[in-house]
Each structure stands twice: as structure tokens, then as C-alpha cells.
Motif scaffolding. Structure first.
Motif, PDB file in Angstrom:
ATOM      1  N   ASN A 201       0.824  -1.224   0.000  1.00  0.00           N
ATOM      2  CA  ASN A 201       0.000   0.000   0.000  1.00  0.00           C
ATOM      3  C   ASN A 201       0.853   1.266   0.000  1.00  0.00           C
ATOM      4  OD1 ASN A 201      -2.335  -1.429  -0.116  1.00  0.00           O
ATOM      5  ND2 ASN A 201      -2.951  -1.096   2.015  1.00  0.00           N
ATOM      6  N   GLY A 202       1.910   1.252  -0.835  1.00  0.00           N
ATOM      7  CA  GLY A 202       2.727   2.444  -1.001  1.00  0.00           C
ATOM      8  C   GLY A 202       3.764   2.662   0.083  1.00  0.00           C
ATOM      9  N   GLN A 203       3.888   1.759   1.059  1.00  0.00           N
ATOM     10  CA  GLN A 203       4.870   1.901   2.129  1.00  0.00           C
ATOM     11  C   GLN A 203       5.838   0.726   2.111  1.00  0.00           C
ATOM     12  OE1 GLN A 203       3.613   3.106   6.042  1.00  0.00           O
ATOM     13  NE2 GLN A 203       1.644   3.857   5.298  1.00  0.00           N
ATOM     14  N   ILE A 204       7.080   1.002   2.554  1.00  0.00           N
ATOM     15  CA  ILE A 204       8.118  -0.012   2.601  1.00  0.00           C
ATOM     16  C   ILE A 204       8.197  -0.576   4.019  1.00  0.00           C
ATOM     17  CG2 ILE A 204      10.606  -0.437   2.423  1.00  0.00           C
ATOM     18  CD1 ILE A 204       9.343  -0.162  -0.261  1.00  0.00           C
ATOM     19  N   TYR A 205       8.218  -1.897   4.127  1.00  0.00           N
ATOM     20  CA  TYR A 205       8.391  -2.591   5.401  1.00  0.00           C
ATOM     21  C   TYR A 205       9.615  -3.495   5.286  1.00  0.00           C
ATOM     22  CZ  TYR A 205       3.589  -1.011   6.095  1.00  0.00           C
ATOM     23  OH  TYR A 205       2.466  -0.236   6.214  1.00  0.00           O
ATOM     24  N   ASN A 206      10.396  -3.559   6.360  1.00  0.00           N
ATOM     25  CA  ASN A 206      11.675  -4.267   6.320  1.00  0.00           C
ATOM     26  C   ASN A 206      11.709  -5.428   7.303  1.00  0.00           C
ATOM     27  OD1 ASN A 206      12.788  -2.456   4.427  1.00  0.00           O
ATOM     28  ND2 ASN A 206      13.336  -1.036   6.057  1.00  0.00           N
ATOM     29  N   MET A 207      12.573  -6.398   6.957  1.00  0.00           N
ATOM     30  CA  MET A 207      12.926  -7.494   7.860  1.00  0.00           C
ATOM     31  C   MET A 207      14.441  -7.651   7.795  1.00  0.00           C
ATOM     32  SD  MET A 207      10.009 -10.302   6.826  1.00  0.00           S
ATOM     33  CE  MET A 207      10.323 -11.347   8.248  1.00  0.00           C
ATOM     34  N   SER A 208      15.104  -7.717   8.943  1.00  0.00           N
ATOM     35  CA  SER A 208      16.558  -7.795   8.964  1.00  0.00           C
ATOM     36  C   SER A 208      17.023  -9.099   9.588  1.00  0.00           C
ATOM     37  CB  SER A 208      17.157  -6.604   9.724  1.00  0.00           C
ATOM     38  OG  SER A 208      16.784  -6.639  11.082  1.00  0.00           O
ATOM     39  N   PHE A 209      18.152  -9.618   9.061  1.00  0.00           N
ATOM     40  CA  PHE A 209      18.757 -10.844   9.565  1.00  0.00           C
ATOM     41  C   PHE A 209      20.273 -10.640   9.630  1.00  0.00           C
ATOM     42  CE2 PHE A 209      14.936 -11.871   7.237  1.00  0.00           C
ATOM     43  CZ  PHE A 209      14.266 -12.758   8.067  1.00  0.00           C
ATOM     44  N   SER A 210      20.916 -11.353  10.537  1.00  0.00           N
ATOM     45  CA  SER A 210      22.372 -11.321  10.636  1.00  0.00           C
ATOM     46  C   SER A 210      22.934 -12.665  10.179  1.00  0.00           C
ATOM     47  CB  SER A 210      22.824 -11.033  12.073  1.00  0.00           C
ATOM     48  OG  SER A 210      22.458  -9.720  12.455  1.00  0.00           O
TER      49      SER A 210
END
Length: 536
Positions: A201-210
Motif C-alpha cells: 500500500n505504497g509503504q516499505i516494510y523491512n525485515m533484517s537478519f544477521s
């Protein structure tokens, strides 16, 4: 309500408690999911039913709230809770501490449930980094690729969620880092962070991993071609029958192979062809010796025109190759050998004579030019000193240029045309007129450019070619080093057209003056001083 405390880390002895979860269910079916506040997380229900079957999700920390009943694409609560449902997945777009707790999923009207304990950490939590860290191992001199984990990410068919790719950063660095290494070395080891981005919906969502990368020494040695060497030339007689060139390599894997290419085409192993290759392999305890023999049944002139490449392909490092060429063999008899030896001796003797002659001529040119004066062309000036803009800061300064002009005029008697003194008006036509009236042109590197000399360099080159005007190109050690790649085209043409003399600083050496006067014509007037002073 009963409580069951789960021991999350035996080493740290930290306990996290979940409420309202039946003990017999937690023992077998509780899955703990970790996330960080502000990041996306997805819970996947492991029910093996039809993926289109409705799944009932319950949030136990919200008084057993039935999420399925309030969560739909049209639900007004969707945006408020940052949660959406799709198939067997519950997607939390941006996790917060309010989302932390226990969740269960089950097919409608089914008694069997699967339980999740969602733990949300603060953004800077070191404990989250440790729990969410994955490990991988690569080996030196082998290709290495890092893969970003796929745990708890949205499925590809989740509506309106688009995967926007992965960004890699190495711990302690802010710039993007590659995740694919053709040949790993020990310095590549360390902790890398991959960030998965999704658009909804026009927004960026992130997921981070190491990802912790450990580099270990390869259990293999480095495969390489032993012979021939790059650009070797093999001399072969035209028409020679069965000429063979061997390419030998050592490898450490049964999957490594060596073969021949002709130009960009593979050489065949078919022995009925005029050119083919055969392959042999000998395996020892820890290495494999391979030989690819390039065979010419009848060497032709066409074969001599081609390049041949021996290529070693390895399954754990980049391919290597060696390119060779052929040349016709000539077999000299005894008389030819004597002639060749005699020719070499004559060349060496002539070179020695030339060196002695040039040395004597340069050393004596000052005295000769000081005694004899040649003035048969009726030119107004012996030389025109014109500056060109140096591409480095190694050009001559204003004091250096004055030293050059004053010495040529006052001590050696040259009549000099100077741009800032004798060229008027300061336009290209006046410069060309000065060149017309000069018997030589001396180009002097200057920094910064004291005159608009570069604008007429092309015209000067044309004028020099037409009038056969003598050109002396003065450079410094800095400009000489940078000339090949950074000089303008006009300057490169001029530098090739004339003779060059290197200025090594002030006061100029006696050698500099001797070489400069050697290339200049004799002065039209007797010099005022016969000896060169030590200072300008």
C-alpha cells in the motif's frame, strides 16, 4: 489461568512466561518467533489442509480475541493493528510491544491447534542480534555466496505485498556490501546484515537478519595450469605431421577439467579432424594431474594465424586459461649461424659508436653553437617560448619560466619571442604569426596556465607540419609520467612531433641546457657570456 515458563537460554537462565496455554499443547506444538520492534514478521500456520481453507487465528493475550472474525481486507481495524491475514499466514506489518504474546491457529471447528509465542525486542537489542543470527562457512580461494534467511517472511502470493529486494551491509560499514565472492579470502569473514524490503500500500516494510561468515582454509589446493606459459610461441614447420602441444595442469577435484579452444570455438576430440585434442588424467592421493594434448595432423598457414587457448575449469574457483600462438619454424645451417652472430656483433658495435657520437655531440654543441652562427632563413626569432597548461601541478612556475627565457637570451644569445611580451594582440592569428617568424617552437608546461595557449595547439600542430618548424617539448618528471592517459589529443600529437627535454628543477642542470641547445638551431647573435652561470 495457569502459567508455563519456558527456559529460553540455558546459559543465561532467562525465563519468559506465557499465559493461558494448555501445558500439553505447549510441550509439542509451541513455536517461538523473535522479531524487532518496527520490523515485519509473519506467522505461518502449519496446517496441511487445503490452503484455501479458512484458518482461525486467536490472540491469547487479548482475552482470546478471535482475529479471523475482525480481520478481513475490508476491516477497519486492519490499519490500526498493522495486521493482515492471507491463507495460512498472519502478517504483522510493523511489530510493536503490543503485538507480543501468544497466538494459536487452527482450521475452523478443528480441535487441534498450533501455538506461537511472539517475542518483540527493542530495536537496539543485542540479544535479538544473537538469537536472529545465522552462520555459514566458506573456504579460501573458492567461490562464496551469502544467502539471506527466509524465516517468517511473506509468501509470494500474498496480495498487495511486493518483494523489493535485499540489501547487504557488513558490520561496522555503512556502504552496501557484495554478497557474492568469486574467490574468498580470510578478510571477508565477519558479521553481515541483510535487509529484506517489501512494498505494501505504497509503504516499505523491512525485515533484517544477521549472517556470520566464517572463512576456513580450503581442503583443496589451488588448481592451476603448469605449462605452457601465457603468450608462449611454438615454432612448427608447415606441413609437419603430428605436431603436439601439451597443456599440463594440477587440480584437486575430480570435477576439474582442462581442454583447448581455437579462437572462440572448442577444439574437438575427434581424431579424424586435422586439429583435435586428447585428454589424460592421473590421480594421486591429494591431487590430480591432467594433460590436454593439442594435435596438428598437418600444420597449415591457417593454423599459424589462430590463437589457441588452454582452459582449466574448476568446480570451486574461477576458471583460468593460457593463450599461445604458432609461428613457422626456420632451421639455420652453420653459415646462417655465423651470419647471425656476425650481425649481432655489428649491431652492438654500431650502437656503441652512436652512443659515443651522441654524447660527444651533445657535450660539444654548446661550444659549437657559441662559435658558429647560421642565419640563412631571415627569421626574426630563434625560438618562440609558448606555455601549455600542465595536467598536474608539476609545471614550471613564473620564476622558472623567467629563468628559462633570460638564460637563453642573455647567456646563450638566442632571440626569443615571448607570448606576454611580443605577441600583440593576444589572439590566435598573432600567435601563428610569431610561429611563422620563429625558427623553432619551445612548449613549456605551466601550472596554472598563464596564457590561452591550449586554444591554438591544434593550429600550431598544423603549422609545424606545413612549415616543418622545429619543435622542442619541455616536460617535467610529473608531466612525463602522466602524459599517456591524461594529455589532450592536441598535446599528444605535438609531443610525438617534436623532441623532448626534461626540466628537473631550478637551477637547471648543465645536462638540461646541453640537451635543449642540441635541439635548438644555432643562435643568430653571439652570446654575451660563454660560460653558464650557476644561478638564473
Amino acid at each position: 489461568m495457569s502459567k508455563l515458563c519456558l527456559l529460553k537460554s540455558q546459559a543465561k537462565k532467562k525465563k519468559f512466561c506465557t499465559e493461558a496455554v494448555p501445558k500439553f499443547l505447549l510441550v509439542k506444538k509451541l513455536k517461538t518467533v523473535y522479531t524487532r520492534a518496527g520490523e515485519m514478521v509473519v506467522l505461518h500456520c502449519p496446517q496441511k489442509n487445503d490452503p484455501n481453507t479458512n484458518v482461525l487465528w486467536t490472540n491469547q493475550t487479548r482475552q482470546e480475541m478471535n482475529l479471523t472474525s475482525i480481520m478481513s481486507p475490508q476491516s477497519a481495524d486492519l490499519n490500526q493493528m498493522d495486521v493482515l491475514l492471507h491463507g495460512h499466514s498472519l502478517v504483522i506489518l510493523r511489530a510493536s510491544l503490543s503485538h507480543q504474546g501468544n497466538y494459536s491457529c487452527s482450521v475452523r471447528n478443528a480441535s487441534r491447534k498450533f501455538w506461537f509465542s511472539l517475542i518483540v525486542y527493542e530495536p537496539q537489542s543485542t540479544e535479538y542480534e544473537e538469537r536472529n543470527r545465522y552462520s555459514t562457512t566458506c573456504y579460501t580461494q573458492e567461490s562464496c555466496t551469502l544467502y539471506c534467511p527466509t524465516a517468517n517472511i511473506p509468501t509470494r502470493d500474498t496480495p498487495n505485498i511486493t518483494d523489493r529486494g535485499i540489501t547487504w551491509h557488513k558490520e561496522g560499514e555503512t556502504v552496501s556490501t557484495p554478497h557474492d565472492f568469486p574467490s574468498a579470502v580470510e578478510s571477508y569473514g565477519g558479521i553481515y546484515k541483510c535487509i529484506r524490503s517489501f512494498l505494501y500500500n505504497g509503504q516499505i516494510y523491512n525485515m533484517s537478519f544477521s549472517v556470520m561468515l566464517e572463512i576456513q582454509k580450503s581442503e583443496y589446493g589451488k588448481p592451476e595450469i603448469i605449462s605452457p606459459q601465457q603468450n608462449d610461441v611454438f615454432h612448427i614447420d608447415l606441413g609437419e605431421f603430428l605436431s603436439v602441444i601439451e597443456c599440463k595442469a594440477v587440480a584437486y577435484s575430480d570435477y576439474d577439467v582442462v581442454f583447448w579452444l581455437s579462437e572462440n570455438s572448442f577444439v574437438d576430440t575427434d581424431e579424424s579432424l586435422p586439429v583435435f585434442y586428447n585428454f589424460s588424467r592421473t590421480k594421486y592421493i591429494d591431487e590430480v594431474n591432467m594433460t590436454a594434448s593439442l594435435v596438428f595432423k598437418d600444420v597449415s598457414e591457417e593454423d599459424l594465424l589462430k590463437k589457441y587457448t588452454c582452459k582449466l575449469e574448476s568446480d570451486h574457483q574461477q576458471s583460468s586459461f593460457i593463450t599461445i600462438s604458432l609461428a613457422e619454424k626456420s632451421t639455420p645451417g652453420p653459415s646462417h649461424v655465423m651470419l647471425a652472430v656476425s650481425s649481432v656483433c655489428v649491431v652492438v658495435l654500431m650502437a656503441a659508436i652512436v652512443v659515443v657520437y651522441v654524447k660527444f655531440k651533445i657535450d660539444g654543441v654548446g661550444e659549437v653553437n657559441g662559435v658558429f652562427s647560421v642565419c640563412s632563413d631571415e627569421k626574426s626569432y630563434d625560438a618562440f617560448l609558448m606555455c601549455y597548461k600542465s595536467v598536474t601541478d608539476g609545471g614550471l612556475s613564473e620564476e622558472d619560466r623567467k629563468c628559462l627565457a633570460n638564460t637563453l637570451e642573455d647567456e646563450f644569445g638566442y632571440s626569443i619571442c615571448l607570448y606576454d611580451r611580443d605577441v600583440f594582440p593576444a589572439i590566435a592569428e598573432a600567435v601563428l604569426d610569431c610561429i611563422e617568424q620563429s625558427r623553432a617552437v619551445v612548449l613549456v608546461p605551466s601550472f596554472p596556465d598563464p596564457e590561452p595557449g591550449s586554444a591554438v595547439l591544434s593550429a600550431i600542430h598544423t603549422s609545424l607540419v606545413e612549415r616543418k618548424t622545429r619543435l622542442i617539448f619541455i616536460n617535467t618528471e610529473q608531466t612525463e609520467a602522466s602524459r599517456s592517459g591524461s594529455f589532450p589529443e592536441a598535446l599528444q600529437l605535438l609531443s610525438k612531433a617534436g623532441n623532448s627535454v626534461t626540466w628537473k628543477g631550478r637551477p637547471p642542470s648543465t645536462s638540461f641546457w646541453k640537451q635543449l641547445r642540441y635541439h635548438l638551431p644555432a643562435p643568430q647573435q653571439t652570446p654575451k657570456m660563454q660560460l653558464l652561470s650557476q644561478e638564473c
